[in-house]
Design an enzyme around this catalytic site. Structure first.
Site, mmCIF file in Angstrom:
data_model
loop_
_atom_site.group_PDB
_atom_site.id
_atom_site.type_symbol
_atom_site.label_atom_id
_atom_site.label_comp_id
_atom_site.label_asym_id
_atom_site.label_seq_id
_atom_site.Cartn_x
_atom_site.Cartn_y
_atom_site.Cartn_z
ATOM 1 C CB SER A 145 21.474 -8.691 -55.012
ATOM 2 O OG SER A 145 22.805 -8.404 -55.394
ATOM 3 C CE LYS A 150 21.565 -9.562 -51.505
ATOM 4 N NZ LYS A 150 22.014 -8.933 -50.340
ATOM 5 C CG HIS A 162 23.837 -12.906 -54.501
ATOM 6 N ND1 HIS A 162 24.377 -11.807 -53.857
ATOM 7 C CD2 HIS A 162 23.789 -12.580 -55.820
ATOM 8 C CE1 HIS A 162 24.652 -10.868 -54.754
ATOM 9 N NE2 HIS A 162 24.301 -11.312 -55.940
ATOM 10 C CG ASN A 163 25.255 -10.962 -50.079
ATOM 11 O OD1 ASN A 163 24.548 -10.981 -51.087
ATOM 12 N ND2 ASN A 163 25.229 -9.975 -49.216
ATOM 13 C CD GLU A 181 28.625 -9.245 -53.366
ATOM 14 O OE1 GLU A 181 27.425 -9.395 -53.663
ATOM 15 O OE2 GLU A 181 29.009 -8.372 -52.561
HETATM 16 P P1 NDP Z 1 20.123 1.611 -42.964
HETATM 17 O O1 NDP Z 1 20.464 0.192 -42.843
HETATM 18 O O2 NDP Z 1 21.173 2.622 -42.708
HETATM 19 O O3 NDP Z 1 18.868 1.923 -42.024
HETATM 20 C C1 NDP Z 1 18.358 3.225 -41.869
HETATM 21 C C2 NDP Z 1 16.854 3.217 -41.960
HETATM 22 O O4 NDP Z 1 16.300 2.351 -40.960
HETATM 23 C C3 NDP Z 1 16.272 4.591 -41.693
HETATM 24 O O5 NDP Z 1 15.176 4.772 -42.553
HETATM 25 C C4 NDP Z 1 15.872 4.483 -40.238
HETATM 26 O O6 NDP Z 1 14.870 5.397 -39.870
HETATM 27 C C5 NDP Z 1 15.336 3.065 -40.216
HETATM 28 N N1 NDP Z 1 15.214 2.512 -38.873
HETATM 29 C C6 NDP Z 1 16.205 2.062 -38.073
HETATM 30 N N2 NDP Z 1 15.703 1.630 -36.912
HETATM 31 C C7 NDP Z 1 14.360 1.806 -36.963
HETATM 32 C C8 NDP Z 1 13.285 1.556 -36.080
HETATM 33 N N3 NDP Z 1 13.511 1.016 -34.879
HETATM 34 N N4 NDP Z 1 12.045 1.859 -36.478
HETATM 35 C C9 NDP Z 1 11.816 2.416 -37.675
HETATM 36 N N5 NDP Z 1 12.790 2.677 -38.570
HETATM 37 C C10 NDP Z 1 14.047 2.374 -38.218
HETATM 38 O O7 NDP Z 1 19.486 1.913 -44.416
HETATM 39 P P2 NDP Z 1 19.952 1.417 -45.865
HETATM 40 O O8 NDP Z 1 19.074 2.117 -46.834
HETATM 41 O O9 NDP Z 1 21.415 1.508 -46.031
HETATM 42 O O10 NDP Z 1 19.602 -0.127 -45.858
HETATM 43 C C11 NDP Z 1 18.276 -0.624 -45.681
HETATM 44 C C12 NDP Z 1 18.281 -2.137 -45.697
HETATM 45 O O11 NDP Z 1 18.761 -2.589 -46.937
HETATM 46 C C13 NDP Z 1 19.181 -2.786 -44.643
HETATM 47 O O12 NDP Z 1 18.592 -3.957 -44.184
HETATM 48 C C14 NDP Z 1 20.442 -3.107 -45.385
HETATM 49 O O13 NDP Z 1 21.135 -4.210 -44.840
HETATM 50 C C15 NDP Z 1 19.915 -3.410 -46.741
HETATM 51 N N6 NDP Z 1 20.899 -3.064 -47.762
HETATM 52 C C16 NDP Z 1 20.974 -3.801 -48.840
HETATM 53 C C17 NDP Z 1 21.875 -3.523 -49.816
HETATM 54 C C18 NDP Z 1 21.869 -4.365 -50.975
HETATM 55 O O14 NDP Z 1 22.695 -4.259 -51.863
HETATM 56 N N7 NDP Z 1 20.922 -5.246 -51.047
HETATM 57 C C19 NDP Z 1 22.832 -2.434 -49.774
HETATM 58 C C20 NDP Z 1 22.649 -1.676 -48.623
HETATM 59 C C21 NDP Z 1 21.718 -2.006 -47.666
HETATM 60 P P3 NDP Z 1 15.276 6.859 -39.317
HETATM 61 O O15 NDP Z 1 15.469 7.707 -40.518
HETATM 62 O O16 NDP Z 1 14.106 7.263 -38.501
HETATM 63 O O17 NDP Z 1 16.517 6.701 -38.495
#
Ligand code: NDP
Length: 483
Positions: free
Chosen positions: A128, A183, A186-187, A190
Site C-alpha cells: 500500500s 490489504k 485495508h482498502n 480506506e
Molecule cells: P499495470 O497494472 O498497469 O500493469 C502493467 C504492467 O503489467 C506492465 O509492466 C505490463 O507489461 C504487465 N503485464 C500485463 N500483462 C502481462 C502479461 N500477460 N505478461 C507479462 N506482463 C504483463 O501496472 P501498475 O504499475 O499500475 O500496477 C502493478 C500492480 O500493482 C497491479 O497489480 C496494481 O493493481 C497494483 N497497484 C497497486 C497500487 C498500490 O497502491 N498498492 C497502486 C497501483 C497499482 P507490458 O509493459 O509488456 O505491457
C-alpha cells in the site's frame, strides 16, 4: 548471478519498487518486463540504480542468486498468472515468487496451492502507498510460508516505510492469502475513512457556508489532534487547491462521480460471505456507486423534493463543527472496529494466525490510512489479544461514548436538512444495534417461522420451536429447519 532480488513488471509501481530496492544498501536488483521498451526506459533514466536488465525469463533467472527471489508487479489477474507460469519454468525448488499486485486473496490461495507442488514458494503480498509509497517506502503485508519470510523479510524490511519509532512497516501476516486479505480490508477501511471525511466536509460546507479553503483550515486544525492522519492532511490540500482555468476551488469543478477499482467491493463481498457487518465500509462503497448514477441523479434532482438544505443553518456554527469532528472520530472508530472484525473472521475461516496489533502497527506509515490512532489499536490488542470488539477496548469505548451526544446531533441535523450522511448514520445505527438489549430480530424470527417454518429459539428454555401458523397456532418443539 549477481542480483539478490528481481522485479518483473516495470510500469509505474514496478519501476518505483525496483528503484526503492536498488537504493538500499546491499541490494542488487534484476529487472524484467514483457515489453523491452519499458526496461530500456527504466535503465536509461536511472543509471544510478545499477539495474541488471534481462531480455527474457531465462536471462532474468540466471541473473539472480539463490534462493532466487522475484517480485511481480504486473496487471492483477491474467497478467499475474502469465508471469507466474513463465517464472515457474525457470525457477527451482526453494526459490521465491512474490506477487506484489492487488490480487484477490482467493486467487492467491489458489496460486500458492498450485505452486507449492513445484517446491517454489509463492508469497502474495499486499503493498500500500501508491506510486509514492512504492518509491519511498510502502506499508507491506506479505503472506506465504514462514520459511520464505526468512529470506524475503529482510529485503522487505529494507524498503518498507518506517514508523516514528523506526520500526519497518512490514510483518509476516500469515500463510497463503493472508497478506492480500489484510490489504483488501485495508482498502475497505480506506473507502470508509474517505467517505466519512467527505461527509464531514459536506456538512460543514452546507451548514456553515465556509469556503473550501476555510474548511481546509478546519481540517488542518483537526490534524493536530486525535484525527491526525494522511487522509485528513491531503483533504486539506485538495480543498485549498484553486482551479487554474476558472479560478474556482478545484473541488467545485471536479465531477462528483467517484470511481473505484474494486477492492472496496471485495471487502464487502467477503464480509457478506463471512457474515460480518461492515456497514460503514459498505455504505462508503455504495455512496461511490450512487454518485456515479448520473441518469438517476439527474432525474431525481427535480422529481424528489426534500428540505431546503441551502437555508439550513445550525444555530452555533463553531459548536456544529466541533460536533462534526466528534461524529467523524466516533464513526471512524466504528469503521476500523468492523474492519478488524472482518480480519478476525477471515483468520478463523482460512486458518491464519494474524496478530491484530501488528497489523495496526504496519499501517502506521507508508499506507493511505496511516493515522495517529493506529497506535491506539495496537495498544488495545496488546492489552487484550482476545478483545471481543475493538470498539469495546477502554480507550475506544470512552472515545465513542464521549462523542455520542455530538454524533447524534450531527446525524439528526443531517436528516433534518436533507444532507446525505450514509456513513455517519450507519455507524451510529451499528453502535445502537450493538448495544441494544433486545433487537427486533425476534420479530424477524417470528416472520421467518410464519412463512417458512424456519423455527426459533426461546429466551426462557432450551430447544427449537415452531408455531403451527396455518393450524391452531399452538407451539411445538421441533428439529431445526434446513431451509
Ligand atoms: P499495470 O497494472 O498497469 O500493469 C502493467 C504492467 O503489467 C506492465 O509492466 C505490463 O507489461 C504487465 N503485464 C500485463 N500483462 C502481462 C502479461 N500477460 N505478461 C507479462 N506482463 C504483463 O501496472 P501498475 O504499475 O499500475 O500496477 C502493478 C500492480 O500493482 C497491479 O497489480 C496494481 O493493481 C497494483 N497497484 C497497486 C497500487 C498500490 O497502491 N498498492 C497502486 C497501483 C497499482 P507490458 O509493459 O509488456 O505491457
Amino acid at each position: 548471478s549477481v542480483a539478490n532480488i528481481g522485479v518483473v513488471g516495470l510500469a509505474v509501481m514496478g519501476s518505483n519498487l525496483a528503484r526503492n530496492l536498488a537504493s538500499r544498501e546491499g541490494n542488487k536488483v534484476a529487472v524484467f518486463n514483457r515489453t523491452w521498451e519499458r526496461t530500456e526506459t527504466l535503465i536509461n533514466d536511472h543509471p544510478e540504480a545499477g539495474f541488471v536488465a534481462a531480455k527474457d525469463y531465462e536471462e532474468f533467472a540466471a541473473s539472480l542468486s539463490k534462493p532466487r527471489t522475484a517480485i511481480i508487479m504486473v496487471q492483477a489477474g491474467r497478467g499475474t498468472d502469465a508471469v507466474i507460469e513463465e517464472l515457474t519454468k525457470v525457477f527451482e525448488p526453494g526459490d521465491i515468487i512474490v506477487d506484489g499486485g492487488n490480487a484477490n486473496f482467493h486467487d492467491t490461495i489458489r496460486r500458492e496451492q498450485s505452486i507449492r507442488e513445484t517446491g517454489i514458494h509463492f508469497v502474495g503480498t499486499g503493498i500500500s502507498g501508491g506510486e509514492e509509497g512504492a518509491l519511498n517506502g510502502p506499508s507491506i503485508m506479505p503472506g506465504g510460508s514462514v520459511e520464505s519470510y526468512k529470506t524475503l523479510g529482510p529485503i522487505l524490511e529494507s524498503i518498507a516505510a518506517r514508523a516514528d519509532d523506526g520500526e519497518p512497516c512490514v510483518t509476516h501476516v500469515g500463510t497463503d492469502g493472508a497478506g492480500h486479505f489484510v490489504k483488501m480490508v485495508h482498502n475497505g477501511i480506506e473507502y470508509a475513512d474517505m467517505q466519512l471525511i467527505a461527509e464531514a466536509y459536506d456538512l460543514i460546507r452546507r451548514g456553515t457556508g465556509k469556503t473550501p479553503a476555510e474548511i481546509a483550515d478546519v481540517f488542518d486544525e483537526w490534524n493536530k489532534g486525535d484525527l491526525e492522519s494522511y487522509l485528513i492532511e491531503i483533504t486539506a490540500q485538495v480543498l485549498r487547491q484553486t482551479d487554474a482555468s476558472t479560478g474556482q476551488p478545484l473541488v467545485d469543478v471536479i465531477l462528483d462521480a467517484a470511481g473505484a477499482k474494486g477492492t472496496g467491493a471485495w471487502t464487502v463481498q467477503n464480509a457478506l460471505d463471512l457474515g460480518i457487518p461492515v456497514s460503514g465500509i459498505a455504505e462508503a462503497v455504495f455512496a461511490r456507486s450512487l454518485s456515479s448514477k448520473a441518469e438517476q441523479r439527474a432525474a431525481a434532482v427535480e422529481a424528489l423534493p426534500g428540505p431546503d438544505s441551502e437555508n439550513w443553518k445550525p444555530s452555533d456554527p463553531d459548536a456544529f463543527i466541533e460536533d462534526v469532528r466528534q461524529a467523524l472520530y466516533a464513526s471512524k472508530i466504528i469503521a476500523y472496529s468492523q474492519g478488524f472484525d472482518e480480519i478476525i473472521a477471515g483468520a478463523e475461516q482460512y486458518d491464519w494466525d494474524i496478530k491484530k496489533g501488528d497489523i495496526a502497527k504496519i499501517w502506521r506509515a507508508g499506507c493511505i490510512i496511516r493515522a495517529r490512532f493506529l497506535g491506539r489499536i495496537t495498544e488495545a490488542y496488546q492489552n487484550d489479544a482476545d478483545l471481543v470488539a475493538l470498539v469495546l477496548a477502554p480507550y475506544f469505548r470512552d472515545a465513542v461514548t464521549g462523542a455520542q451526544g455530538a454524533w447524534r446531533r450531527v446525524v439528526v441535523s443531517a436528516a433534518e436538512a436533507g444532507i446525505p450522511s450514509p456513513a455517519f448514520s450507519s455507524s451510529l445505527a451499528y453502535y445502537d444495534g450493538l448495544r441494544a438489549k433486545r433487537l427486533p430480530a425476534a420479530l424477524v424470527q417470528g416472520q421467518r417461522d410464519f412463512f417458512g417454518a424456519h423455527t426459533y429459539k426461546r429466551v426462557d428454555k432450551d430447544g427449537i420451536f415452531h408455531t403451527l401458523w396455518s393450524g391452531d397456532r399452538s407451539e411445538i418443539e421441533t428439529e431445526p429447519s434446513w431451509h
